[in-house]
Design a protein around this motif. Structure first.
Motif, PDB file in Angstrom:
ATOM      1  N   VAL A 340       0.796  -1.232  -0.061  1.00 27.05           N
ATOM      2  CA  VAL A 340       0.092  -0.101   0.144  1.00 27.05           C
ATOM      3  C   VAL A 340       0.869   1.096   0.071  1.00 27.05           C
ATOM      4  N   PRO A 341       0.391   2.186  -0.541  1.00 24.95           N
ATOM      5  CA  PRO A 341       1.076   3.608  -0.488  1.00 24.95           C
ATOM      6  C   PRO A 341       1.343   3.898   0.952  1.00 24.95           C
ATOM      7  N   ILE A 342       2.624   4.639   1.250  1.00 25.45           N
ATOM      8  CA  ILE A 342       3.000   5.095   2.483  1.00 25.45           C
ATOM      9  C   ILE A 342       1.995   5.834   3.442  1.00 25.45           C
ATOM     10  N   GLU A 343       1.192   6.644   2.621  1.00 21.71           N
ATOM     11  CA  GLU A 343       0.022   7.293   3.215  1.00 21.71           C
ATOM     12  C   GLU A 343      -1.097   6.474   3.842  1.00 21.71           C
ATOM     13  N   ASN A 344      -1.294   5.310   3.396  1.00 21.82           N
ATOM     14  CA  ASN A 344      -2.112   4.321   3.797  1.00 21.82           C
ATOM     15  C   ASN A 344      -1.528   3.269   4.824  1.00 21.82           C
ATOM     16  N   ALA A 345      -0.319   3.366   4.964  1.00 26.88           N
ATOM     17  CA  ALA A 345       0.280   2.374   6.065  1.00 26.88           C
ATOM     18  C   ALA A 345      -0.214   2.633   7.201  1.00 26.88           C
ATOM     19  N   ASP A 346      -0.526   1.470   8.101  1.00 27.02           N
ATOM     20  CA  ASP A 346      -0.927   1.930   9.528  1.00 27.02           C
ATOM     21  C   ASP A 346       0.385   1.500  10.503  1.00 27.02           C
ATOM     22  N   SER A 402      16.406 -10.197  14.858  1.00 24.66           N
ATOM     23  CA  SER A 402      16.618 -11.300  15.610  1.00 24.66           C
ATOM     24  C   SER A 402      15.064 -11.510  16.296  1.00 24.66           C
ATOM     25  N   ARG A 403      14.160 -10.410  16.216  1.00 20.10           N
ATOM     26  CA  ARG A 403      13.049 -10.534  16.966  1.00 20.10           C
ATOM     27  C   ARG A 403      11.699 -10.784  15.987  1.00 20.10           C
ATOM     28  N   VAL A 404      11.752 -10.359  14.828  1.00 17.93           N
ATOM     29  CA  VAL A 404      10.586 -10.245  13.793  1.00 17.93           C
ATOM     30  C   VAL A 404      11.094 -11.212  12.495  1.00 17.93           C
ATOM     31  N   HIS A 405       9.902 -11.563  11.839  1.00 20.21           N
ATOM     32  CA  HIS A 405      10.033 -12.042  10.470  1.00 20.21           C
ATOM     33  C   HIS A 405       9.213 -11.148   9.522  1.00 20.21           C
ATOM     34  N   ILE A 406       9.753 -10.402   8.949  1.00 16.76           N
ATOM     35  CA  ILE A 406       9.247  -9.189   8.574  1.00 16.76           C
ATOM     36  C   ILE A 406       8.123  -9.573   7.265  1.00 16.76           C
ATOM     37  N   LEU A 414      -2.575 -10.263   8.469  1.00 15.20           N
ATOM     38  CA  LEU A 414      -1.065  -9.636   8.660  1.00 15.20           C
ATOM     39  C   LEU A 414      -0.608  -8.677   7.806  1.00 15.20           C
ATOM     40  N   LEU A 415      -1.097  -8.707   6.653  1.00 12.55           N
ATOM     41  CA  LEU A 415      -0.609  -7.716   5.758  1.00 12.55           C
ATOM     42  C   LEU A 415      -0.230  -6.499   6.251  1.00 12.55           C
ATOM     43  N   PRO A 416      -1.233  -5.616   7.026  1.00 12.45           N
ATOM     44  CA  PRO A 416      -1.180  -4.260   7.451  1.00 12.45           C
ATOM     45  C   PRO A 416       0.374  -4.098   8.201  1.00 12.45           C
ATOM     46  N   MET A 417       0.528  -5.014   8.880  1.00 11.58           N
ATOM     47  CA  MET A 417       1.910  -4.895   9.725  1.00 11.58           C
ATOM     48  C   MET A 417       2.869  -5.223   8.827  1.00 11.58           C
ATOM     49  N   MET A 418       3.057  -6.318   7.885  1.00  8.69           N
ATOM     50  CA  MET A 418       4.033  -6.412   7.061  1.00  8.69           C
ATOM     51  C   MET A 418       4.285  -5.135   6.286  1.00  8.69           C
ATOM     52  N   TYR A 419       3.487  -4.505   5.816  1.00  9.53           N
ATOM     53  CA  TYR A 419       3.269  -3.306   4.990  1.00  9.53           C
ATOM     54  C   TYR A 419       4.123  -2.368   5.646  1.00  9.53           C
ATOM     55  N   SER A 420       3.550  -2.107   6.831  1.00 11.82           N
ATOM     56  CA  SER A 420       4.447  -0.843   7.804  1.00 11.82           C
ATOM     57  C   SER A 420       5.814  -1.181   7.754  1.00 11.82           C
ATOM     58  N   ARG A 421       6.184  -2.507   8.219  1.00 10.57           N
ATOM     59  CA  ARG A 421       7.408  -2.873   8.352  1.00 10.57           C
ATOM     60  C   ARG A 421       8.274  -2.804   7.052  1.00 10.57           C
ATOM     61  N   LEU A 422       7.740  -3.075   5.819  1.00  6.43           N
ATOM     62  CA  LEU A 422       8.528  -2.947   4.652  1.00  6.43           C
ATOM     63  C   LEU A 422       8.856  -1.522   4.357  1.00  6.43           C
ATOM     64  N   HIS A 423       7.744  -0.500   4.704  1.00  6.47           N
ATOM     65  CA  HIS A 423       8.281   0.824   4.545  1.00  6.47           C
ATOM     66  C   HIS A 423       9.189   1.130   5.343  1.00  6.47           C
TER      67      HIS A 423
END
Length: 447
Positions: A340-346, A402-406, A414-423
């Protein structure tokens, strides 16, 4: 307006200036270069959930160190000196409400404000900070931290001898090149002619302390010393040192990847890593100080460990590249929907300490850090601090891995968390790439 209101409004105005408009240039390093400040406010750098993000003490109030007026002050003294930090619960609530209300129109708003033990402590709304900082990095790309043209000309000259492969002169040449790039990024025009009348600052870099030039400021670059003799190295030249480090990198790579590293297809990779190792070796120490190197001809463990400074940086960058590449491939295969665009990331989903540190302690202050490391007027050229900053950034990044699997399973929730971490990691990648460019380090896609 009484004195308490003046103090309160002054503190609010400082935060408004630094969080509402000019966050990219609002941080200042302490004189020891260990802590950040935002105006009068001290920037907290760990245990944020418990301690908050920013705090300011009361030095002007005698009884501010206690939650109640200390017995050592008379009642009249306490009444005279009492302020917003002293013992009145209603007053504390009034202060908190003032900060919260004023920040409603800021880019980066205040989530919580508390007053106790002689301090005002604020916690920021993390979503706002994540959004503003990452949006700025993604929009500016490698220009993040670049300042507009200052209209000021700086001349950088050296007493390098063409063709001389002295190891100390290699350090001098690398230092000058990096400084030129940083100055240009900070909006200065850099020239090679100190006689030009347009030059506001004229700097000569040399390894010879006796060199002097009229109307030019001289900066002596520390020499390369042999760690065993503690003297300037004169027998091993730059070409020999490069061959030595290339063997070190090759041997370490064979240990990690196997004998295939010796094939011609790995030549570019080995050359890039070797150049990075040499650059970090020579520039990780303050330019005015000598740097000591282990220059034994045979492979030694201590020298191999020193290369981990460069390989650690490259490894963490390669991890980011790999994750982002895997995501793009899975999007192409239809496994993931496009990001998602960065403006729509949670970004309210990012709650880990390392996630906040990456943005708040590293990405957000970077433009300010860059501007404070290089100041030609003060002959301040602390480029080594930028390497230390990136080392610390990578330590935080490594702890995060070491703590997370992006990259998660492609489940909708699960997608909203993954998108935020990718940004987030994409922003870190852009920042690291920008710093690599300043040091002429070619990042590699695998390590």
């Amino acid at each position: 307006m009484d004195d308490r209101s003046l103090v309160l409004q002054g503190l609010i105005s400082e935060l408004e200036s630094n969080l509402s408009r000019n966050w990219h240039c609002s941080f200042t390093l302490s004189s020891k270069g260990q802590t950040w400040k935002v105006g009068s406010w001290l920037k907290i750098d760990k245990n944020f959930r418990e301690k908050g993000d920013l705090e300011v003490p009361y030095h002007h109030v005698g009884c501010a160190e206690s939650s109640a007026c200390s017995e050592k002050f008379s009642s009249s003294t306490c009444e005279k000196n009492v302020d917003i930090g002293c013992c009145d619960e209603d007053n504390h609530k009034r202060v908190s409400r003032s900060f919260m209300k004023e920040s409603e129109s800021w880019l980066m708003k205040i989530k919580e404000c508390s007053v106790n033990c002689g301090k005002i402590v604020v916690k920021l709304k993390r979503r706002d900070v994540f959004m503003e900082v990452l949006r700025s990095i993604h929009s500016k790309g490698l220009d993040f931290g670049t300042l507009d043209d200052r209209g000021e000309v700086v001349s950088l000259t050296t007493d390098l001898v063409p063709g001389d492969s002295d190891l100390s002169l290699l350090r001098l040449a690398l230092t000058t090149k990096v400084l030129r790039r940083i100055l240009e990024k900070l909006g200065y025009e850099v020239c090679d002619h100190p006689t030009s009348k347009e030059c506001l600052y004229k700097v000569l870099f040399t390894i010879n302390p006796s060199v002097r030039a009229s109307n030019v400021s001289t900066l002596v670059c520390g020499v390369v010393r042999n760690i065993l003799s503690h003297k300037k190295e004169v027998d091993i030249d730059a070409d020999s040192y490069r061959r030595m480090r290339e063997k070190d990198v090759e041997q370490a790579s064979v240990h990690k990847y196997g004998p295939s590293v010796l094939q011609p297809s790995w030549k570019t990779f080995l050359a890039a890593v070797t150049d990075s190792v040499i650059t970090v070796d020579l520039l990780c120490t303050k330019p005015s100080q000598p740097v000591s190197l282990d220059l034994q001809d045979k492979f030694v463990l201590n020298r191999e460990r020193s290369s981990k400074g460069a390989t650690f940086l490259l490894y963490n960058y390669a991890r980011l590249v790999s994750i982002l590449k895997q995501f793009d491939e899975k999007v192409s295969e239809g496994i993931y929907p496009p990001i998602v665009p960065i403006e729509n990331a949670d970004f309210s989903l990012l709650s880990l300490e390392e996630e906040w540190m990456l943005v708040y302690c590293y990405l957000m202050p970077y433009p300010s850090l860059l501007a404070q490391l290089v100041k030609p007027k003060e002959l301040k050229f602390d480029i080594h601090t930028l390497l230390k900053y990136m080392q610390d950034l990578c330590k935080c990044l490594s702890a995060y891995y070491s703590r997370v699997h992006i990259l998660t399973e492609p489940r909708k929730h699960l997608l909203p968390m993954m998108y935020s971490r990718l940004h987030l990691i994409s922003g870190v990648k852009i920042l690291m790439q920008s710093i690599f460019t300043l040091f002429d380090i070619i990042p590699v896609s695998q390590m």
